[in-house]
Scaffold this motif. Structure first.
Motif, PDB file in Angstrom:
ATOM      1  N   GLY A  90       0.803  -1.219   0.000  1.00  0.00           N
ATOM      2  CA  GLY A  90       0.000   0.000   0.000  1.00  0.00           C
ATOM      3  C   GLY A  90       0.834   1.266   0.000  1.00  0.00           C
ATOM      4  N   ILE A  91       2.023   1.209  -0.606  1.00  0.00           N
ATOM      5  CA  ILE A  91       2.961   2.338  -0.601  1.00  0.00           C
ATOM      6  C   ILE A  91       2.999   2.974  -1.985  1.00  0.00           C
ATOM      7  CG2 ILE A  91       5.378   3.008  -0.246  1.00  0.00           C
ATOM      8  CD1 ILE A  91       5.617   0.559   1.616  1.00  0.00           C
ATOM      9  N   LEU A  92       3.068   4.307  -2.020  1.00  0.00           N
ATOM     10  CA  LEU A  92       3.226   5.059  -3.252  1.00  0.00           C
ATOM     11  C   LEU A  92       4.699   5.389  -3.433  1.00  0.00           C
ATOM     12  CD1 LEU A  92       0.208   7.517  -2.890  1.00  0.00           C
ATOM     13  CD2 LEU A  92       0.389   5.631  -4.526  1.00  0.00           C
ATOM     14  N   GLN A  93       5.285   4.898  -4.527  1.00  0.00           N
ATOM     15  CA  GLN A  93       6.707   5.104  -4.792  1.00  0.00           C
ATOM     16  C   GLN A  93       6.876   5.746  -6.165  1.00  0.00           C
ATOM     17  OE1 GLN A  93       7.531   0.834  -4.138  1.00  0.00           O
ATOM     18  NE2 GLN A  93       8.940   1.461  -2.542  1.00  0.00           N
ATOM     19  N   ALA A  94       7.469   6.942  -6.204  1.00  0.00           N
ATOM     20  CA  ALA A  94       7.696   7.643  -7.466  1.00  0.00           C
ATOM     21  C   ALA A  94       9.130   8.146  -7.490  1.00  0.00           C
ATOM     22  CB  ALA A  94       6.719   8.805  -7.624  1.00  0.00           C
ATOM     23  N   THR A  95       9.850   7.832  -8.549  1.00  0.00           N
ATOM     24  CA  THR A  95      11.243   8.290  -8.645  1.00  0.00           C
ATOM     25  C   THR A  95      11.313   9.782  -8.929  1.00  0.00           C
ATOM     26  OG1 THR A  95      11.247   7.650 -10.986  1.00  0.00           O
ATOM     27  CG2 THR A  95      12.107   6.052  -9.410  1.00  0.00           C
ATOM     28  N   SER A  96      10.209  10.363  -9.387  1.00  0.00           N
ATOM     29  CA  SER A  96      10.175  11.803  -9.634  1.00  0.00           C
ATOM     30  C   SER A  96       9.010  12.424  -8.866  1.00  0.00           C
ATOM     31  CB  SER A  96      10.074  12.091 -11.141  1.00  0.00           C
ATOM     32  OG  SER A  96      10.144  13.471 -11.389  1.00  0.00           O
ATOM     33  N   LEU A  97       7.874  12.660  -9.504  1.00  0.00           N
ATOM     34  CA  LEU A  97       6.779  13.439  -8.908  1.00  0.00           C
ATOM     35  C   LEU A  97       5.587  12.563  -8.556  1.00  0.00           C
ATOM     36  CD1 LEU A  97       5.335  16.163  -8.257  1.00  0.00           C
ATOM     37  CD2 LEU A  97       4.670  16.232 -10.678  1.00  0.00           C
ATOM     38  N   LEU A  98       5.053  12.769  -7.353  1.00  0.00           N
ATOM     39  CA  LEU A  98       3.760  12.235  -6.943  1.00  0.00           C
ATOM     40  C   LEU A  98       2.809  13.399  -6.731  1.00  0.00           C
ATOM     41  CD1 LEU A  98       1.700  10.173  -5.825  1.00  0.00           C
ATOM     42  CD2 LEU A  98       2.841  10.392  -3.593  1.00  0.00           C
ATOM     43  N   ARG A  99       1.719  13.402  -7.501  1.00  0.00           N
ATOM     44  CA  ARG A  99       0.703  14.441  -7.369  1.00  0.00           C
ATOM     45  C   ARG A  99      -0.621  13.785  -6.987  1.00  0.00           C
ATOM     46  NH1 ARG A  99       0.802  19.543  -9.094  1.00  0.00           N
ATOM     47  NH2 ARG A  99       2.553  19.130 -10.514  1.00  0.00           N
ATOM     48  N   ILE A 100      -1.237  14.274  -5.897  1.00  0.00           N
ATOM     49  CA  ILE A 100      -2.514  13.736  -5.423  1.00  0.00           C
ATOM     50  C   ILE A 100      -3.513  14.884  -5.314  1.00  0.00           C
ATOM     51  CG2 ILE A 100      -3.716  12.446  -3.629  1.00  0.00           C
ATOM     52  CD1 ILE A 100      -1.040  11.339  -2.706  1.00  0.00           C
ATOM     53  N   LYS A 101      -4.677  14.696  -5.935  1.00  0.00           N
ATOM     54  CA  LYS A 101      -5.762  15.669  -5.823  1.00  0.00           C
ATOM     55  C   LYS A 101      -7.043  14.900  -5.538  1.00  0.00           C
ATOM     56  CE  LYS A 101      -8.124  19.447  -8.238  1.00  0.00           C
ATOM     57  NZ  LYS A 101      -8.191  20.257  -9.492  1.00  0.00           N
ATOM     58  N   GLN A 139       1.500   5.968   2.908  1.00  0.00           N
ATOM     59  CA  GLN A 139       2.950   5.809   2.958  1.00  0.00           C
ATOM     60  C   GLN A 139       3.532   6.164   1.591  1.00  0.00           C
ATOM     61  OE1 GLN A 139       4.378   4.717   5.984  1.00  0.00           O
ATOM     62  NE2 GLN A 139       2.273   4.889   6.722  1.00  0.00           N
ATOM     63  N   THR A 140       4.498   7.100   1.559  1.00  0.00           N
ATOM     64  CA  THR A 140       5.092   7.505   0.289  1.00  0.00           C
ATOM     65  C   THR A 140       6.617   7.388   0.347  1.00  0.00           C
ATOM     66  OG1 THR A 140       5.298   9.856   0.885  1.00  0.00           O
ATOM     67  CG2 THR A 140       3.217   9.153  -0.105  1.00  0.00           C
ATOM     68  N   VAL A 176       9.013   9.211  -2.326  1.00  0.00           N
ATOM     69  CA  VAL A 176       9.038   9.987  -3.562  1.00  0.00           C
ATOM     70  C   VAL A 176      10.101  11.074  -3.482  1.00  0.00           C
ATOM     71  CG1 VAL A 176       6.578   9.558  -3.902  1.00  0.00           C
ATOM     72  CG2 VAL A 176       7.293  11.671  -2.797  1.00  0.00           C
ATOM     73  N   THR A 177      10.373  11.688  -4.633  1.00  0.00           N
ATOM     74  CA  THR A 177      11.314  12.805  -4.688  1.00  0.00           C
ATOM     75  C   THR A 177      10.597  14.137  -4.496  1.00  0.00           C
ATOM     76  OG1 THR A 177      12.725  11.554  -6.190  1.00  0.00           O
ATOM     77  CG2 THR A 177      13.086  13.929  -6.094  1.00  0.00           C
ATOM     78  N   THR A 178       9.474  14.308  -5.199  1.00  0.00           N
ATOM     79  CA  THR A 178       8.703  15.553  -5.137  1.00  0.00           C
ATOM     80  C   THR A 178       7.241  15.211  -4.905  1.00  0.00           C
ATOM     81  OG1 THR A 178      10.234  16.566  -6.714  1.00  0.00           O
ATOM     82  CG2 THR A 178       8.154  17.704  -6.335  1.00  0.00           C
ATOM     83  N   LEU A 179       6.587  15.953  -4.018  1.00  0.00           N
ATOM     84  CA  LEU A 179       5.227  15.650  -3.598  1.00  0.00           C
ATOM     85  C   LEU A 179       4.341  16.882  -3.727  1.00  0.00           C
ATOM     86  CD1 LEU A 179       3.168  13.709  -2.234  1.00  0.00           C
ATOM     87  CD2 LEU A 179       4.056  14.502  -0.025  1.00  0.00           C
ATOM     88  N   SER A 180       3.153  16.699  -4.359  1.00  0.00           N
ATOM     89  CA  SER A 180       2.154  17.757  -4.457  1.00  0.00           C
ATOM     90  C   SER A 180       0.812  17.177  -4.050  1.00  0.00           C
ATOM     91  CB  SER A 180       2.092  18.296  -5.888  1.00  0.00           C
ATOM     92  OG  SER A 180       1.010  19.205  -6.034  1.00  0.00           O
ATOM     93  N   MET A 181       0.110  17.853  -3.122  1.00  0.00           N
ATOM     94  CA  MET A 181      -1.167  17.338  -2.637  1.00  0.00           C
ATOM     95  C   MET A 181      -2.193  18.459  -2.548  1.00  0.00           C
ATOM     96  SD  MET A 181      -0.165  14.597   0.354  1.00  0.00           S
ATOM     97  CE  MET A 181       0.477  15.857   1.467  1.00  0.00           C
ATOM     98  N   GLU A 236       6.232  10.183   4.811  1.00  0.00           N
ATOM     99  CA  GLU A 236       7.202  10.073   3.729  1.00  0.00           C
ATOM    100  C   GLU A 236       8.468   9.404   4.255  1.00  0.00           C
ATOM    101  OE1 GLU A 236       9.840  10.205   0.672  1.00  0.00           O
ATOM    102  OE2 GLU A 236       7.644  10.358   0.545  1.00  0.00           O
ATOM    103  N   ALA A 237       9.016   8.481   3.462  1.00  0.00           N
ATOM    104  CA  ALA A 237      10.162   7.706   3.917  1.00  0.00           C
ATOM    105  C   ALA A 237      11.462   8.492   3.957  1.00  0.00           C
ATOM    106  CB  ALA A 237      10.338   6.486   2.996  1.00  0.00           C
TER     107      ALA A 237
END
Length: 265
Positions: free
Chosen positions: A215-226, A239-240, A242-247, A257-258
């Protein structure tokens, strides 16, 4: 072709002449019909039928332009561009569907399935029909853009746990007010991609039943959640890694965030 037994395509089959220009219908009408192949199918359109049938059509030489049907289970490999379309039947309805392609997969008609598995190195899935109704999504491919009406679980389909993309994974969920379904995206297994874009009319949640490593979100660049509701809950935080996070949300945000992260607009 319809039979109450099994169907096996054991010789190369091109429908409509040297260049496939006609449609093919395979109807396993028995309670447990098996539709298989050892040779390629080439057709303008392929319709898969049979309420209890399992269609296992994974020859790498398949060249089908349009896919449709209403059946129990579909596993199709098609490494030429194709679309979920109309071939007598509108769209594709099944219990579970596995699509495996290294090419572009699009749609003009809806997919309705308990489970959808998307495979193929470098595959490019653009499945944004407003009437898609999928309960569970999994896969390992290139890029995915999916719109789903109702709640959607990132889960296990067939033998694949979660969803992995080497490119962009973009998922949109919409509500079904008449059935009081909010359009949540629920993380039961991991979602891993270069870039992730999640747009939920409801909430983005981590399944209470997920293990510590799921149940983890893993992004090597951008994670955007709306979302139109919450991101996580106080009892089950998102649980994330990621490198960059937008919510952006209308409700509360509960995220762990890890590592160090850059927060973007």
């Amino acid at each position: 072709y319809m039979t109450g037994g099994n169907i096996a395509v054991d010789g190369a089959l091109t429908v409509g002449g040297t260049t496939p220009s006609k449609n093919l219908t395979l109807n396993g009408a028995g309670a447990t019909s098996q539709v298989t192949q050892t040779a390629a199918i080439k057709a303008a359109g392929l319709e898969l039928l049979g309420s209890g049938a399992t269609h296992t059509l994974n020859h790498t030489g398949n060249d089908i332009k349009k896919l449709a049907g209403n059946t129990a289970k579909v596993s199709l490999t098609n490494n030429a561009a194709f679309a979920i379309d109309t071939v007598n039947t509108e769209g594709l309805t099944s219990v579970d569907t596995t699509l495996n392609s290294t090419a572009a997969v699009t749609q003009t008609q809806a997919i309705r399935a308990s489970g959808l598995e998307l495979l193929g190195a470098g595959g490019n899935y653009t499945l944004n029909h407003a009437d898609n109704t999928i309960k569970k999504l999994a896969g390992d491919t290139g890029s995915v853009s999916l719109t789903n009406k109702g709640d959607l679980y990132i889960s296990t389909v067939d033998s694949v746990d979660g969803l992995k993309g080497t490119g962009m994974v973009s998922i949109t969920t919409t509500a079904v007010p008449a059935d009081a379904i909010p359009g949540d995206l629920i993380l039961r297994k991991n979602l891993n991609a270069a870039n992730i874009n999640l747009n939920a009319e409801g909430a983005v949640l981590r399944d209470d039943a997920a293990s510590a490593t799921d149940g983890i979100l893993q992004a090597t660049s951008l994670l955007r959640i709306k979302v139109g509701s919450n991101i996580g809950t106080s009892d089950s935080r998102i649980q994330t890694n990621v490198t960059t996070l937008s919510m952006e949300s209308r409700g509360d945000q509960f995220v762990t965030e890890a590592n160090a992260v850059t927060v973007a607009a």
